[in-house]
Motif scaffolding. Structure first.
Motif, mmCIF file in Angstrom:
data_model
loop_
_atom_site.group_PDB
_atom_site.id
_atom_site.type_symbol
_atom_site.label_atom_id
_atom_site.label_comp_id
_atom_site.label_asym_id
_atom_site.label_seq_id
_atom_site.Cartn_x
_atom_site.Cartn_y
_atom_site.Cartn_z
ATOM 1 N N ILE A 20 0.851 -1.216 0.084
ATOM 2 C CA ILE A 20 -0.018 -0.045 -0.143
ATOM 3 C C ILE A 20 0.858 1.393 0.016
ATOM 4 N N THR A 21 2.024 1.421 0.263
ATOM 5 C CA THR A 21 3.065 2.365 0.393
ATOM 6 C C THR A 21 3.895 2.383 -0.751
ATOM 7 N N GLY A 22 3.757 1.888 -1.736
ATOM 8 C CA GLY A 22 4.576 1.601 -3.002
ATOM 9 C C GLY A 22 6.008 1.275 -2.431
ATOM 10 N N GLY A 23 6.215 0.625 -1.252
ATOM 11 C CA GLY A 23 7.685 0.345 -0.947
ATOM 12 C C GLY A 23 8.272 1.462 -0.161
ATOM 13 N N GLN A 24 7.434 2.592 0.051
ATOM 14 C CA GLN A 24 7.970 3.775 1.000
ATOM 15 C C GLN A 24 7.790 3.812 2.417
ATOM 16 N N ASP A 25 8.619 4.403 3.062
ATOM 17 C CA ASP A 25 8.684 4.313 4.460
ATOM 18 C C ASP A 25 7.444 5.026 5.159
ATOM 19 N N PHE A 26 6.581 5.591 4.364
ATOM 20 C CA PHE A 26 5.464 6.329 4.850
ATOM 21 C C PHE A 26 4.135 6.050 4.350
ATOM 22 N N VAL A 27 2.941 6.342 4.964
ATOM 23 C CA VAL A 27 1.699 6.073 4.852
ATOM 24 C C VAL A 27 0.868 7.073 4.552
ATOM 25 N N GLY A 28 -0.157 7.392 3.814
ATOM 26 C CA GLY A 28 -1.015 8.348 3.675
ATOM 27 C C GLY A 28 -2.484 7.826 4.181
ATOM 28 N N LEU A 29 -2.831 8.914 5.036
ATOM 29 C CA LEU A 29 -4.041 8.681 5.912
ATOM 30 C C LEU A 29 -5.111 9.721 5.834
ATOM 31 N N ARG A 30 -6.321 9.367 5.646
ATOM 32 C CA ARG A 30 -7.337 10.301 5.529
ATOM 33 C C ARG A 30 -8.642 10.010 6.573
ATOM 34 N N ILE A 31 -9.209 10.769 7.011
ATOM 35 C CA ILE A 31 -10.735 10.610 7.557
ATOM 36 C C ILE A 31 -11.517 11.463 6.827
ATOM 37 N N PRO A 32 -12.667 10.768 5.945
ATOM 38 C CA PRO A 32 -13.401 11.447 5.032
ATOM 39 C C PRO A 32 -14.610 11.846 5.857
ATOM 40 N N SER A 33 -15.209 12.970 5.392
ATOM 41 C CA SER A 33 -16.111 13.439 6.313
ATOM 42 C C SER A 33 -17.645 13.002 5.564
ATOM 43 N N ASN A 34 -17.754 12.442 4.170
ATOM 44 C CA ASN A 34 -18.741 12.226 3.635
ATOM 45 C C ASN A 34 -19.342 11.072 4.683
ATOM 46 N N PRO A 35 -20.970 11.363 5.000
ATOM 47 C CA PRO A 35 -21.421 10.319 5.761
ATOM 48 C C PRO A 35 -21.571 8.974 5.250
ATOM 49 N N ILE A 36 -21.701 8.659 4.029
ATOM 50 C CA ILE A 36 -21.547 7.352 3.448
ATOM 51 C C ILE A 36 -20.333 6.667 3.645
ATOM 52 N N ALA A 37 -19.187 7.473 3.387
ATOM 53 C CA ALA A 37 -18.028 7.085 3.693
ATOM 54 C C ALA A 37 -17.664 6.671 5.082
ATOM 55 N N GLN A 38 -18.188 7.349 5.924
ATOM 56 C CA GLN A 38 -18.107 7.187 7.392
ATOM 57 C C GLN A 38 -18.669 6.012 7.753
ATOM 58 N N LYS A 39 -20.063 5.692 7.250
ATOM 59 C CA LYS A 39 -21.037 4.511 7.678
ATOM 60 C C LYS A 39 -20.215 3.388 7.147
ATOM 61 N N LEU A 40 -19.550 3.484 5.931
ATOM 62 C CA LEU A 40 -18.920 2.228 5.334
ATOM 63 C C LEU A 40 -17.859 1.737 6.449
ATOM 64 N N LEU A 41 -16.851 2.793 6.680
ATOM 65 C CA LEU A 41 -15.722 2.556 7.601
ATOM 66 C C LEU A 41 -16.116 2.046 8.717
ATOM 67 N N SER A 42 -17.187 2.480 9.308
ATOM 68 C CA SER A 42 -17.830 1.996 10.436
ATOM 69 C C SER A 42 -18.181 0.385 10.568
ATOM 70 N N GLU A 43 -18.722 0.073 9.359
ATOM 71 C CA GLU A 43 -19.340 -1.257 9.179
ATOM 72 C C GLU A 43 -18.162 -2.065 8.876
#
Length: 212
Positions: free
Chosen positions: A107-130
């Motif tokens: 998921i990092t493309g072999g890099q030592d770092f990772v990208g994170l995000r918390i979306p505000s869309n309620p559908i995305a939020q509910k999908l993540l919770s499920e």
């Protein structure tokens, strides 16, 4: 075949199960539609890259539901990154941070770092919770389009672009048109001072109010 499904509690539960079983789920965020997969499933990630036609050394953003999930993916968080999280999450901002051992090369493309995000869309939020209720820890989700194409802002955009590449295990959640319509702002927080890698709805002036 049409993989579109209108958003409902049942379809969100079904989508979460598909993700845990290795399927691909396109879903709306406030920015653009993402092509989601279980961020810990290497085979699913590989298939997502194949569907997108995306080079495998290009890292993908992991979407999480709240800040409590950050420590799972990240080994170190600067104070200014915490300030950015408190100000702009949930929202259209991605932070690049030093990865933990759980953030694998696929998921990092072999890099030592990772990208994170918390979306505000309620559908995305509910999908993540499920998804997290099924013991998932994050959904890797680049934009739901072929590599190099315009990022989709509606489910019909996704369908037009990807229908020929999806299978019966996959799903497109129709959550209407994305509110922002451009990708998230990406901020590199892996160094002493933050560095903007991509501008989106969170502007440089907004960032400077938190990290002068």
């Amino acid at each position: 075949m049409d993989y579109l499904a209108p958003c409902s509690l049942d379809s969100l539960k079904d989508a979460a199960k598909r993700l845990k079983n290795g399927g691909l789920v396109a879903f709306p965020t406030e920015t653009v539609y993402g092509l989601g997969v279980d961020a810990e499933n290497e085979l699913a990630i590989a298939r997502m890259y194949e569907v997108k036609g995306r080079p495998k050394d290009h890292p993908v953003i992991v979407h999480i539901s709240d800040q409590n999930q950050v420590a799972y993916w990240v080994s170190e968080v600067p104070e200014y990154a915490i300030a950015l999280m408190r100000k702009f999450w949930p929202g259209p901002m991605t932070l690049i941070l030093e990865r933990s051992e759980r953030a694998k090369d696929f998921i990092t493309g072999g890099q030592d770092f990772v990208g994170l995000r918390i979306p505000s869309n309620p559908i995305a939020q509910k999908l993540l919770s499920e998804f997290e209720s099924l013991c998932g820890h994050g959904i890797a989700a680049p934009s739901a389009n072929r590599f190099g194409s315009i990022s989709p802002t509606s489910a019909s955009d996704v369908s037009d672009e990807l229908n020929g590449f999806l299978s019966n295990e996959d799903l497109i959640l129709d959550g209407g048109t994305c509110e922002v319509g451009v990708e998230s702002t990406i901020i590199d927080c892996s160094r002493e001072l933050p560095r903007i890698l991509r501008l989106g709805a969170v502007t440089e002036a907004m960032i400077e109010t938190v990290t002068p």
